[in-house]
Every structure is written in C-alpha cells, then in structure tokens.
Scaffold this motif. Structure first.
Motif, PDB file in Angstrom:
ATOM      1  N   LEU A  18       0.789  -1.115  -0.057  1.00 44.63           N
ATOM      2  CA  LEU A  18       0.117   0.059   0.208  1.00 44.63           C
ATOM      3  C   LEU A  18       0.640   1.079   0.054  1.00 44.63           C
ATOM      4  CD1 LEU A  18      -2.893  -0.568   2.721  1.00 44.63           C
ATOM      5  CD2 LEU A  18      -3.198  -0.266   0.105  1.00 44.63           C
ATOM      6  N   ARG A  19       0.410   2.304  -0.641  1.00 48.56           N
ATOM      7  CA  ARG A  19       1.179   3.516  -0.614  1.00 48.56           C
ATOM      8  C   ARG A  19       0.249   4.640   0.212  1.00 48.56           C
ATOM      9  NH1 ARG A  19       3.814   7.798  -4.866  1.00 48.56           N
ATOM     10  NH2 ARG A  19       1.301   8.338  -5.128  1.00 48.56           N
ATOM     11  N   LEU A  20       0.528   5.179   1.355  1.00 47.09           N
ATOM     12  CA  LEU A  20       0.024   6.110   1.998  1.00 47.09           C
ATOM     13  C   LEU A  20       0.470   7.498   1.564  1.00 47.09           C
ATOM     14  CD1 LEU A  20      -0.288   4.823   5.574  1.00 47.09           C
ATOM     15  CD2 LEU A  20      -1.867   4.358   3.732  1.00 47.09           C
ATOM     16  N   SER A  21      -0.576   8.597   1.363  1.00 41.72           N
ATOM     17  CA  SER A  21      -0.116   9.919   1.071  1.00 41.72           C
ATOM     18  C   SER A  21      -0.721  10.930   2.142  1.00 41.72           C
ATOM     19  CB  SER A  21      -0.762  10.358  -0.397  1.00 41.72           C
ATOM     20  OG  SER A  21      -0.371   9.525  -1.503  1.00 41.72           O
ATOM     21  N   CYS A  22      -0.041  11.996   2.108  1.00 45.30           N
ATOM     22  CA  CYS A  22      -0.472  12.971   3.175  1.00 45.30           C
ATOM     23  C   CYS A  22      -0.027  14.348   2.616  1.00 45.30           C
ATOM     24  CB  CYS A  22       0.317  12.584   4.446  1.00 45.30           C
ATOM     25  SG  CYS A  22      -0.010  14.239   5.783  1.00 45.30           S
ATOM     26  N   ALA A  23      -1.404  14.750   2.093  1.00 39.96           N
ATOM     27  CA  ALA A  23      -1.179  16.442   1.644  1.00 39.96           C
ATOM     28  C   ALA A  23      -1.208  17.220   2.669  1.00 39.96           C
ATOM     29  CB  ALA A  23      -2.392  16.526   0.595  1.00 39.96           C
ATOM     30  N   ALA A  24      -0.254  18.247   2.649  1.00 40.89           N
ATOM     31  CA  ALA A  24      -0.233  19.347   3.759  1.00 40.89           C
ATOM     32  C   ALA A  24      -0.559  20.582   2.921  1.00 40.89           C
ATOM     33  CB  ALA A  24       1.125  19.392   4.144  1.00 40.89           C
ATOM     34  N   SER A  25      -1.023  21.515   3.787  1.00 40.27           N
ATOM     35  CA  SER A  25      -1.166  22.845   3.610  1.00 40.27           C
ATOM     36  C   SER A  25       0.113  23.724   3.848  1.00 40.27           C
ATOM     37  CB  SER A  25      -2.515  23.589   4.280  1.00 40.27           C
ATOM     38  OG  SER A  25      -2.361  23.620   5.655  1.00 40.27           O
ATOM     39  N   GLY A  26      -0.084  25.003   3.384  1.00 41.21           N
ATOM     40  CA  GLY A  26       1.115  25.735   3.736  1.00 41.21           C
ATOM     41  C   GLY A  26       2.092  26.114   2.976  1.00 41.21           C
ATOM     42  N   ARG A  27       2.732  27.466   2.683  1.00 41.35           N
ATOM     43  CA  ARG A  27       3.648  27.752   1.665  1.00 41.35           C
ATOM     44  C   ARG A  27       5.024  27.293   1.768  1.00 41.35           C
ATOM     45  NH1 ARG A  27       1.944  33.809   0.990  1.00 41.35           N
ATOM     46  NH2 ARG A  27       2.012  33.704   3.307  1.00 41.35           N
ATOM     47  N   THR A  28       5.244  26.671   3.133  1.00 45.41           N
ATOM     48  CA  THR A  28       6.573  26.439   3.296  1.00 45.41           C
ATOM     49  C   THR A  28       6.874  25.059   3.712  1.00 45.41           C
ATOM     50  OG1 THR A  28       6.312  27.047   5.728  1.00 45.41           O
ATOM     51  CG2 THR A  28       7.055  28.975   4.361  1.00 45.41           C
ATOM     52  N   PHE A  29       6.080  24.155   2.668  1.00 48.02           N
ATOM     53  CA  PHE A  29       6.178  22.792   3.296  1.00 48.02           C
ATOM     54  C   PHE A  29       7.583  22.086   3.125  1.00 48.02           C
ATOM     55  CE2 PHE A  29       4.707  18.545   3.508  1.00 48.02           C
ATOM     56  CZ  PHE A  29       5.452  17.831   2.507  1.00 48.02           C
ATOM     57  N   SER A  30       8.384  22.836   2.352  1.00 52.03           N
ATOM     58  CA  SER A  30       9.782  22.165   2.085  1.00 52.03           C
ATOM     59  C   SER A  30      10.530  22.255   3.411  1.00 52.03           C
ATOM     60  CB  SER A  30      10.457  22.909   0.946  1.00 52.03           C
ATOM     61  OG  SER A  30      10.685  24.179   1.250  1.00 52.03           O
ATOM     62  N   SER A  31      10.175  23.223   4.361  1.00 54.60           N
ATOM     63  CA  SER A  31      10.692  23.230   5.637  1.00 54.60           C
ATOM     64  C   SER A  31      10.255  22.116   6.650  1.00 54.60           C
ATOM     65  CB  SER A  31      10.827  24.596   6.233  1.00 54.60           C
ATOM     66  OG  SER A  31       9.589  25.119   6.528  1.00 54.60           O
ATOM     67  N   TYR A  32       9.158  21.984   6.249  1.00 48.36           N
ATOM     68  CA  TYR A  32       8.551  21.017   7.496  1.00 48.36           C
ATOM     69  C   TYR A  32       8.958  19.769   7.732  1.00 48.36           C
ATOM     70  CZ  TYR A  32       4.193  23.612   6.355  1.00 48.36           C
ATOM     71  OH  TYR A  32       3.062  24.529   6.167  1.00 48.36           O
ATOM     72  N   HIS A  33       9.123  19.136   8.962  1.00 48.71           N
ATOM     73  CA  HIS A  33       9.696  17.833   9.195  1.00 48.71           C
ATOM     74  C   HIS A  33       8.187  16.964   9.475  1.00 48.71           C
ATOM     75  CE1 HIS A  33      10.036  19.377  13.425  1.00 48.71           C
ATOM     76  NE2 HIS A  33       9.522  17.913  13.678  1.00 48.71           N
ATOM     77  N   MET A  34       8.329  15.763   8.711  1.00 50.36           N
ATOM     78  CA  MET A  34       7.181  14.959   8.637  1.00 50.36           C
ATOM     79  C   MET A  34       7.331  13.554   9.252  1.00 50.36           C
ATOM     80  SD  MET A  34       5.363  17.126   7.023  1.00 50.36           S
ATOM     81  CE  MET A  34       3.907  16.016   6.567  1.00 50.36           C
TER      82      MET A  34
END
Length: 125
Positions: A18-34
């Motif tokens: 299976l592949r899970l996906s998680c779509a995030a809001s926000g303009r600075t996603f590249s700086s988020y840790h997940m």
C-alpha cells in the motif's frame, strides 16, 4: 496552522503493498519535518517513519527494509510506501508535521504539532 489529509489506507492481504499519502497545507512545506505514526487497538501511538526538512530518514526497526518514506515538496505531499505487509502492521496510520526546520528526523510524538485524521490499514492473514 497546518492541515494534513491522509489517503491510501485499506484492507489488504499479507505480503501486499500500500502507499499512503499525506497532503499538507502551507507555503513552506519544504521546511516542515514530517512523520508517520500508527496506533493499533489497545496500544500506544508509535513512530513508523520520519523525514527531516532536508530529507534525512528514520525508520522503526519493525518496518526497516519494508517501508519507505518520501516527500515531494512540489506537491506538498509525504508518502509512505509499505511493502510486504504483515498482520501486525494493522493500525490507524497518522501523518504528522511540524513547521520547524530540522536536518535530523524527529522521533518523538511531541516533536510534532500537527496531525492528520488518520487512515485505517488492515492486513489480513
């Protein structure tokens, strides 16, 4: 505020993927840790995999070699590819995020300030 929406869960058989996906809001996603956590009935929520802002990865021992976490900063999305699934992988899987930049994957539940609603993964034997 960061909103996270998971998708991709379902009912599969032992050995399936299976592949899970998680779509995030926000303009600075590249700086988020997940991170991806999971919680089985009667058990505590546990970290499955994490990816830092710069792409460093962490995996729980129980999923090493079977799961892969990745991110697509252009799509504001983090993925969890799950292969060779086992019945003990059955749980609700949660996506988690934090806006603080880090080069090292964060492994603590309280390192994450935002959570998705969860998606059920059930692996039948």
């Amino acid at each position: 505020q960061v909103q996270l929406v998971e998708s991709g869960g379902g009912l599969v058989q032992t050995g399936d993927s299976l592949r899970l996906s998680c779509a995030a809001s926000g303009r600075t996603f590249s700086s988020y840790h997940m991170g991806w956590f999971r919680q089985a009935p009667g058990k505590e929520r546990e970290l499955v995999a994490a990816i830092s802002s710069s792409g460093g990865r962490y995996y729980a021992d129980s999923v090493k070699g079977r799961f892969t976490i990745s991110r697509d900063n252009g799509k504001n999305t983090v993925y969890l590819q799950m292969n060779s699934l086992k019945p003990e992988d059955t749980a609700v899987y949660y996506c988690a995020a934090d806006r603080r930049y880090t080069d090292v994957p964060r492994t603590g539940r309280y390192d994450y300030g935002y959570w998705g609603q969860g998606t059920q993964v059930t692996v039948s034997s």
